[in-house]
Design an enzyme around this catalytic site. Structure first.
Site, short mmCIF file in Angstrom:
data_model
loop_
_atom_site.label_atom_id
_atom_site.label_comp_id
_atom_site.label_asym_id
_atom_site.label_seq_id
_atom_site.Cartn_x
_atom_site.Cartn_y
_atom_site.Cartn_z
N LYS A 77 0.83 -1.21 0.00
CA LYS A 77 0.00 0.00 0.00
C LYS A 77 0.87 1.27 0.00
O LYS A 77 0.62 2.20 -0.77
CB LYS A 77 -0.95 0.00 1.21
CG LYS A 77 -1.91 -1.20 1.18
CD LYS A 77 -2.91 -1.18 2.29
CE LYS A 77 -2.32 -1.36 3.67
NZ LYS A 77 -1.62 -2.66 3.88
N THR A 78 1.90 1.28 0.85
CA THR A 78 2.80 2.44 0.88
C THR A 78 3.50 2.59 -0.47
O THR A 78 3.61 3.69 -1.02
CB THR A 78 3.86 2.27 2.00
OG1 THR A 78 3.18 1.95 3.21
CG2 THR A 78 4.68 3.53 2.18
N ASP A 122 -1.71 6.45 6.33
CA ASP A 122 -1.72 5.02 6.65
C ASP A 122 -2.63 4.80 7.86
O ASP A 122 -2.80 5.71 8.67
CB ASP A 122 -0.27 4.59 6.99
CG ASP A 122 -0.05 3.11 6.77
OD1 ASP A 122 -0.99 2.43 6.33
OD2 ASP A 122 1.07 2.63 7.05
N THR A 171 -6.07 -1.63 6.86
CA THR A 171 -6.08 -3.08 6.80
C THR A 171 -7.53 -3.57 6.83
O THR A 171 -7.81 -4.70 6.48
CB THR A 171 -5.33 -3.68 8.00
OG1 THR A 171 -5.77 -3.00 9.18
CG2 THR A 171 -3.83 -3.52 7.84
N ARG A 230 6.48 -8.30 1.66
CA ARG A 230 7.40 -7.90 2.73
C ARG A 230 8.05 -9.13 3.37
O ARG A 230 9.25 -9.15 3.64
CB ARG A 230 6.67 -7.09 3.81
CG ARG A 230 7.56 -6.83 5.03
CD ARG A 230 6.95 -5.88 6.04
NE ARG A 230 6.85 -4.55 5.53
CZ ARG A 230 5.77 -3.77 5.65
NH1 ARG A 230 4.71 -4.22 6.30
NH2 ARG A 230 5.78 -2.57 5.16
N1 LIG Z 1 3.81 -5.49 -5.98
C1 LIG Z 1 5.04 -5.45 -5.48
N2 LIG Z 1 6.11 -5.66 -6.24
C2 LIG Z 1 7.36 -5.64 -5.72
N3 LIG Z 1 7.63 -5.39 -4.42
C3 LIG Z 1 6.60 -5.14 -3.61
C4 LIG Z 1 5.26 -5.15 -4.09
N4 LIG Z 1 4.44 -4.88 -3.07
C5 LIG Z 1 5.20 -4.69 -2.01
N5 LIG Z 1 6.51 -4.85 -2.32
C6 LIG Z 1 7.63 -4.76 -1.39
O1 LIG Z 1 7.19 -5.17 -0.11
C7 LIG Z 1 7.63 -4.26 0.89
C8 LIG Z 1 6.43 -3.82 1.72
O2 LIG Z 1 5.58 -3.02 0.94
P1 LIG Z 1 4.79 -1.78 1.56
O3 LIG Z 1 5.60 -1.10 2.61
O4 LIG Z 1 4.33 -0.96 0.42
O5 LIG Z 1 3.58 -2.52 2.22
P2 LIG Z 1 2.30 -1.90 2.98
O6 LIG Z 1 1.10 -2.60 2.46
O7 LIG Z 1 2.32 -0.42 2.90
O8 LIG Z 1 2.55 -2.35 4.45
P3 LIG Z 1 2.01 -1.63 5.80
O9 LIG Z 1 0.54 -1.74 5.74
O10 LIG Z 1 2.65 -2.45 6.88
O11 LIG Z 1 2.54 -0.22 5.76
C9 LIG Z 1 8.36 -3.14 0.16
O12 LIG Z 1 9.74 -3.32 0.33
C10 LIG Z 1 8.05 -3.32 -1.28
O13 LIG Z 1 9.22 -3.14 -2.03
#
Ligand SMILES: Nc1ncnc2c1ncn2[C@@H]1O[C@H](COP(=O)(O)OP(=O)(O)OP(=O)(O)O)[C@@H](O)[C@H]1O
Length: 364
Positions: A77-78, A122, A171, A230
């Site tokens: 998401k980030t 977030d 979430t 992740r």
């Molecule tokens: N579709 C994707 N392709 C490649 N790498 C990804 C992808 N999605 C996530 N990642 C990798 O996974 C890691 C976590 O992603 P991210 O921080 O965006 O998750 P998030 O959903 O925002 O988590 P949170 O809710 O805990 O903040 C990052 O290092 C990112 O590089």
């Protein structure tokens, strides 16, 4: 590893298979984040739809509509919010619901946004009520009323805001009040990743980290990554350590499998806590039904830890069911641990090897 810590933070980062980011993740993730939609792996529908939303906004020379991203931690998401900003050629400001406890906190952020800026919020479901109400007006009319003074003498001073794009992440989209949900022009639900998508994530990260990995090594890690990029990236880093110290630095299936056995992450991505819960359910209670409290005592954990940390993944994997009469193990749980359900005939050799080769860690 101290499992008791999980009761203080239910998504305790010290779990190797925990989905929330720990300090090391945060340091490395910046380098691993895809920078544009083309690099973003998987989530085909979300990517296609978002691509349309952003292209159309760009063509109109307008600020993109507000976007709501929902889905489990670690699914990107980030990353997507940063991609939205990059694709719009806009700066991004990152904050979170828990950081905005007063409407004034939000007013300060909103009033300092530049035109077209992306505001990533977030855990938007954890914002305070007054801040949430201020956000309604900001999203719809690009205006907030800043209240000055208290009691009968309080006055609301209207403040115009530049157009901006709010990207909210949660979430649990179901927890958002409908008036807030309705103010997003585009809502996307992020799904867990398929194994082949995780393999692509792992290959890409290995390239960026300058780690040599073959197709089978990537598949081995992907299968244990709980559908979450992740976790895939974190397991890759731990396997890389092992490959460096115990092998020639190259990640093959054998190296990945041996490394993750050391870290107690089994073939389906269950860790010691998950397996402890399943083991207790099968070995002490014949597969259930058993009450949550009893199960928690049996594994020496708090109820909440079992319910909120271990069970969601076990349920998702179809290994455990929550029923009104208590927790029940599914046939897949017996097969996974290489055990025989009471009353069934003993499995042959094939049945026993269906386990994950870690029976020695938990053997009765
Ligand atoms: N579709 C994707 N392709 C490649 N790498 C990804 C992808 N999605 C996530 N990642 C990798 O996974 C890691 C976590 O992603 P991210 O921080 O965006 O998750 P998030 O959903 O925002 O988590 P949170 O809710 O805990 O903040 C990052 O290092 C990112 O590089």
């Amino acid at each position: 590893m101290n499992w008791d810590d999980t009761t203080d933070d239910l998504t305790a980062p010290e779990r190797l298979v925990g989905a929330s980011a720990d300090g090391e993740d945060q340091a490395v993730e910046a380098a691993l984040r895809p920078k544009d939609l083309g690099e973003f792996i998987g989530q085909e529908k979300v990517r296609e739809q978002l691509d349309l939303v952003l292209r159309a906004a760009r063509a109109r020379g307008a600020t993109a509509d507000h976007v709501l991203l929902s889905g489990a931690p670690g699914l990107g998401k980030t990353t997507l919010s940063m991609i939205i900003a990059a694709e719009m050629g806009a700066p991004i400001r990152i904050t979170s619901g828990p950081a905005i406890q007063h409407a004034g906190d939000l007013a300060a952020i909103l009033s300092s946004l530049q035109e077209g800026e992306v505001l990533f919020l977030d855990e938007i479901h954890r914002m305070s009520r007054p801040a949430e109400e201020m956000l309604y007006m900001a999203m719809e009319d690009f205006r907030v009323d800043v209240v000055v003074g208290k009691g009968p003498g309080a006055t609301a001073i209207p403040l115009e805001l530049p157009p901006f794009t709010l990207v909210g992440a949660t979430t649990r989209a179901g927890l958002l009040p409908p008036p807030l949900r309705d103010r997003f022009g585009f809502t996307a639900h992020m799904e867990f990743y398929a194994p082949d998508e995780l393999e692509r994530v792992i290959h890409r990260s290995a390239r960026l980290l300058d780690v040599e990995i073959d197709a089978e090594g990537a598949a081995e890690i992907a299968g244990r990554s709980r559908g979450t990029p992740r976790i895939a990236n974190r397991l890759l880093r731990r396997v890389r350590d092992y490959a460096q110290v115990k092998a020639d630095g190259v990640i093959t299936r054998e190296v990945a499998s041996a490394a993750l056995q050391v870290y107690e992450v089994d073939t389906r991505g269950l860790d010691r806590l998950d397996r402890g819960v399943l083991e207790a359910l099968l070995k002490l209670f014949g597969g259930g039904p058993v009450g949550l409290s009893t199960l928690a005592v049996a594994v020496g954990e708090e109820r909440e830890t079992v319910e909120e940390v271990a069970e969601p993944f076990l349920v998702r994997e179809g290994l455990l069911a929550r029923t009104p009469r208590g927790r029940i193990a599914t046939p897949a749980a017996w097969a996974h641990l290489g055990l025989t359900p009471p009353g069934a005939s003993a499995p042959g050799a094939a049945g026993r090897t269906a386990g994950n080769g870690q029976g020695d860690l938990f053997g009765a």
